[in-house]
Design an enzyme around this catalytic site. Structure first.
Site, PDB file in Angstrom:
ATOM      1  N   ASN A   9       0.874  -1.177   0.000  1.00 22.23           N
ATOM      2  CA  ASN A   9       0.000   0.000   0.000  1.00 22.23           C
ATOM      3  C   ASN A   9       0.909   1.224   0.000  1.00 22.23           C
ATOM      4  O   ASN A   9       1.495   1.565   1.030  1.00 22.23           O
ATOM      5  CB  ASN A   9      -0.891  -0.035   1.250  1.00 22.23           C
ATOM      6  CG  ASN A   9      -1.745   1.220   1.383  1.00 22.23           C
ATOM      7  OD1 ASN A   9      -1.768   2.066   0.486  1.00 22.23           O
ATOM      8  ND2 ASN A   9      -2.440   1.333   2.494  1.00 22.23           N
ATOM      9  N   TRP A  10       1.043   1.845  -1.176  1.00 22.74           N
ATOM     10  CA  TRP A  10       1.982   2.963  -1.293  1.00 22.74           C
ATOM     11  C   TRP A  10       1.399   4.251  -0.689  1.00 22.74           C
ATOM     12  O   TRP A  10       2.079   5.260  -0.641  1.00 22.74           O
ATOM     13  CB  TRP A  10       2.356   3.181  -2.770  1.00 22.74           C
ATOM     14  CG  TRP A  10       3.101   2.034  -3.384  1.00 22.74           C
ATOM     15  CD1 TRP A  10       3.525   0.893  -2.751  1.00 22.74           C
ATOM     16  CD2 TRP A  10       3.512   1.904  -4.752  1.00 22.74           C
ATOM     17  NE1 TRP A  10       4.179   0.067  -3.638  1.00 22.74           N
ATOM     18  CE2 TRP A  10       4.185   0.655  -4.873  1.00 22.74           C
ATOM     19  CE3 TRP A  10       3.396   2.700  -5.896  1.00 22.74           C
ATOM     20  CZ2 TRP A  10       4.727   0.206  -6.083  1.00 22.74           C
ATOM     21  CZ3 TRP A  10       3.931   2.257  -7.108  1.00 22.74           C
ATOM     22  CH2 TRP A  10       4.588   1.030  -7.198  1.00 22.74           C
ATOM     23  N   LYS A  11       0.144   4.201  -0.269  1.00 24.19           N
ATOM     24  CA  LYS A  11      -0.537   5.359   0.331  1.00 24.19           C
ATOM     25  C   LYS A  11      -0.318   6.609  -0.540  1.00 24.19           C
ATOM     26  O   LYS A  11      -0.213   6.496  -1.744  1.00 24.19           O
ATOM     27  CB  LYS A  11      -0.079   5.536   1.787  1.00 24.19           C
ATOM     28  CG  LYS A  11      -0.270   4.256   2.614  1.00 24.19           C
ATOM     29  CD  LYS A  11      -0.139   4.468   4.094  1.00 24.19           C
ATOM     30  CE  LYS A  11      -0.358   3.130   4.821  1.00 24.19           C
ATOM     31  NZ  LYS A  11      -0.309   3.236   6.261  1.00 24.19           N
ATOM     32  N   HIS A  95      -9.632   1.051   4.860  1.00 23.32           N
ATOM     33  CA  HIS A  95      -8.383   1.249   5.603  1.00 23.32           C
ATOM     34  C   HIS A  95      -8.657   2.149   6.807  1.00 23.32           C
ATOM     35  O   HIS A  95      -9.486   3.054   6.731  1.00 23.32           O
ATOM     36  CB  HIS A  95      -7.322   1.874   4.690  1.00 23.32           C
ATOM     37  CG  HIS A  95      -5.953   1.824   5.286  1.00 23.32           C
ATOM     38  ND1 HIS A  95      -5.536   2.707   6.263  1.00 23.32           N
ATOM     39  CD2 HIS A  95      -4.917   0.974   5.084  1.00 23.32           C
ATOM     40  CE1 HIS A  95      -4.295   2.393   6.626  1.00 23.32           C
ATOM     41  NE2 HIS A  95      -3.898   1.344   5.924  1.00 23.32           N
ATOM     42  N   GLU A  97      -7.078   4.536   7.957  1.00 25.60           N
ATOM     43  CA  GLU A  97      -6.888   5.968   7.673  1.00 25.60           C
ATOM     44  C   GLU A  97      -8.146   6.552   7.043  1.00 25.60           C
ATOM     45  O   GLU A  97      -8.516   7.699   7.296  1.00 25.60           O
ATOM     46  CB  GLU A  97      -5.645   6.151   6.778  1.00 25.60           C
ATOM     47  CG  GLU A  97      -4.372   5.899   7.585  1.00 25.60           C
ATOM     48  CD  GLU A  97      -3.209   5.326   6.797  1.00 25.60           C
ATOM     49  OE1 GLU A  97      -3.231   5.356   5.548  1.00 25.60           O
ATOM     50  OE2 GLU A  97      -2.256   4.827   7.451  1.00 25.60           O
ATOM     51  N   GLU A 167      -5.337  -5.017  10.470  1.00 22.56           N
ATOM     52  CA  GLU A 167      -4.332  -3.983  10.692  1.00 22.56           C
ATOM     53  C   GLU A 167      -4.614  -3.264  12.020  1.00 22.56           C
ATOM     54  O   GLU A 167      -5.426  -2.329  12.058  1.00 22.56           O
ATOM     55  CB  GLU A 167      -4.362  -2.950   9.557  1.00 22.56           C
ATOM     56  CG  GLU A 167      -4.040  -3.510   8.194  1.00 22.56           C
ATOM     57  CD  GLU A 167      -3.449  -2.459   7.265  1.00 22.56           C
ATOM     58  OE1 GLU A 167      -2.456  -2.777   6.613  1.00 22.56           O
ATOM     59  OE2 GLU A 167      -3.965  -1.322   7.215  1.00 22.56           O
ATOM     60  N   GLY A 173       2.559   2.278  10.865  1.00 28.15           N
ATOM     61  CA  GLY A 173       3.499   3.389  10.742  1.00 28.15           C
ATOM     62  C   GLY A 173       4.204   3.730  12.040  1.00 28.15           C
ATOM     63  O   GLY A 173       4.853   4.772  12.144  1.00 28.15           O
ATOM     64  N   SER A 213       3.485  -2.179  10.288  1.00 26.42           N
ATOM     65  CA  SER A 213       4.948  -2.220  10.462  1.00 26.42           C
ATOM     66  C   SER A 213       5.558  -3.561  10.049  1.00 26.42           C
ATOM     67  O   SER A 213       6.505  -4.041  10.681  1.00 26.42           O
ATOM     68  CB  SER A 213       5.336  -1.850  11.897  1.00 26.42           C
ATOM     69  OG  SER A 213       4.917  -0.515  12.187  1.00 26.42           O
ATOM     70  N   GLY A 234       2.868  -1.121   4.303  1.00 32.50           N
ATOM     71  CA  GLY A 234       2.894   0.299   3.997  1.00 32.50           C
ATOM     72  C   GLY A 234       4.316   0.761   3.718  1.00 32.50           C
ATOM     73  O   GLY A 234       4.870   0.532   2.642  1.00 32.50           O
ATOM     74  N   GLY A 235       4.940   1.389   4.706  1.00 30.90           N
ATOM     75  CA  GLY A 235       6.266   2.004   4.529  1.00 30.90           C
ATOM     76  C   GLY A 235       7.295   1.107   3.857  1.00 30.90           C
ATOM     77  O   GLY A 235       8.018   1.560   2.956  1.00 30.90           O
TER      78      GLY A 235
HETATM   79  P1  13P Z   1       2.995   0.405   7.709  1.00 28.81           P
HETATM   80  O1  13P Z   1       3.531  -0.868   7.094  1.00 28.81           O
HETATM   81  O2  13P Z   1       3.722   1.627   7.221  1.00 28.81           O
HETATM   82  O3  13P Z   1       2.897   0.305   9.187  1.00 28.81           O
HETATM   83  O4  13P Z   1       1.501   0.591   7.166  1.00 28.81           O
HETATM   84  C1  13P Z   1       0.616  -0.470   7.266  1.00 28.81           C
HETATM   85  C2  13P Z   1      -0.596  -0.153   6.486  1.00 28.81           C
HETATM   86  O5  13P Z   1      -1.374   0.696   6.870  1.00 28.81           O
HETATM   87  C3  13P Z   1      -0.805  -0.878   5.223  1.00 28.81           C
HETATM   88  O6  13P Z   1      -2.081  -0.639   4.720  1.00 28.81           O
END
Ligand code: 13P
Length: 251
Positions: A9-11, A95, A97, A167, A173, A213, A234-235
């Site tokens: 997920n490149w957000k 998600h 977010e 999640e 994050g 993470s 994510g990251g």
């Molecule tokens: P991180 O891997 O950056 O913690 O993000 C997880 C995430 O929200 C994937 O959708």
């Protein structure tokens, strides 16, 4: 046997040039990965150019969201037909977010899931508790409500084609991954909820990914757990070599 899925997920992190550069770097690194479905989810403006790059590739394209109507006067939104046209076969939905910043409800997430099913897009349905909910001892209640809300009025044969991502919000994050045991405990709970809704055969088909993470150095332990079928990253999905190592998890 349910499939293993590793999704990035490149957000809201990469422009078009950066997205194309990342897929150029990633593609050769994962060409020889084992039996795993690899998905990348760029931001909307990068879906088309990344999709062109992925034509004929084993890497699948996913969107990060959609609006559950094919077309119309919905300024700023992107429809299922639009993401399909540029090559998406997956879409992240619900998600945390989006639930937090854009106030998406379980009902709205359910409508989006139905829209994905109608358009043959596989949703990756996100659920998870906040730190306050975990500390209050209501993790299962919270996640159970989200799962039941997501699958409301979805028949078994369609439910079997969906993907869930657990999640925990406190792990997103933050660098603070759930332990393998903490993740497995909630995955097993989600699987048990699915068994109640659909029976063991259908529940056994639905991949449950872990997100929060995930990195090259913790993926192997997570993937060794019986109910963890992949990861939503994510990251660590923003760097080709690190993501490739996650894709090539070892159990
Ligand atoms: P991180 O891997 O950056 O913690 O993000 C997880 C995430 O929200 C994937 O959708």
């Amino acid at each position: 046997m349910r499939k293993k899925v590793i999704a990035g997920n490149w957000k809201m992190n990469l422009g078009v040039a950066e997205s194309v550069a990342l897929i150029d770097a990633l593609s050769p690194l994962v060409a020889d990965a084992g039996n795993v479905e690899i998905v990348v989810c760029p931001s909307p403006q990068a879906l088309y150019p990344v999709g062109l790059k992925l034509s004929g590739s084993r890497i699948k394209l996913g969107a990060q969201n959609l609006y559950p109507v094919a077309k119309g006067a919905y300024t700023g939104e992107v429809s299922p037909t639009m993401i399909k046209e540029v090559g998406c076969t997956y879409c992240i939905l619900g998600h945390s977010e989006r639930r937090e910043y854009f106030k998406e409800s379980d009902e709205f997430v359910n409508a989006k899931i139905k829209s994905c099913i109608e358009h043959q897009i596989t949703p990756i349905i996100c659920v998870g508790e906040s730190l306050a909910e975990r500390e209050a001892g209501i993790t299962f209640e919270r996640v159970g409500t989200q799962v039941k809300g997501a699958f409301k009025d979805i028949p078994a044969e369609q439910a079997a084609t969906l993907v869930i991502a657990y999640e925990p919000i406190w792990a997103i994050g933050t660098g603070k991954t759930a332990t393998d045991e903490q993740a497995q405990e909630v995955h097993a709970f989600i699987r048990a909820e699915l068994v109640k809704l659909y029976g063991a055969a259908v529940a056994g088909e639905i991949p449950i990914l872990y997100g929060g993470s995930v990195k090259a150095d913790n993926i192997d332990g997570l993937m060794a757990k019986p109910d963890i079928d992949g990861a939503l990253v994510g990251g660590a999905s923003l760097k080709a070599d690190g993501f490739a190592r996650i894709v090539k998890f070892e159990i």
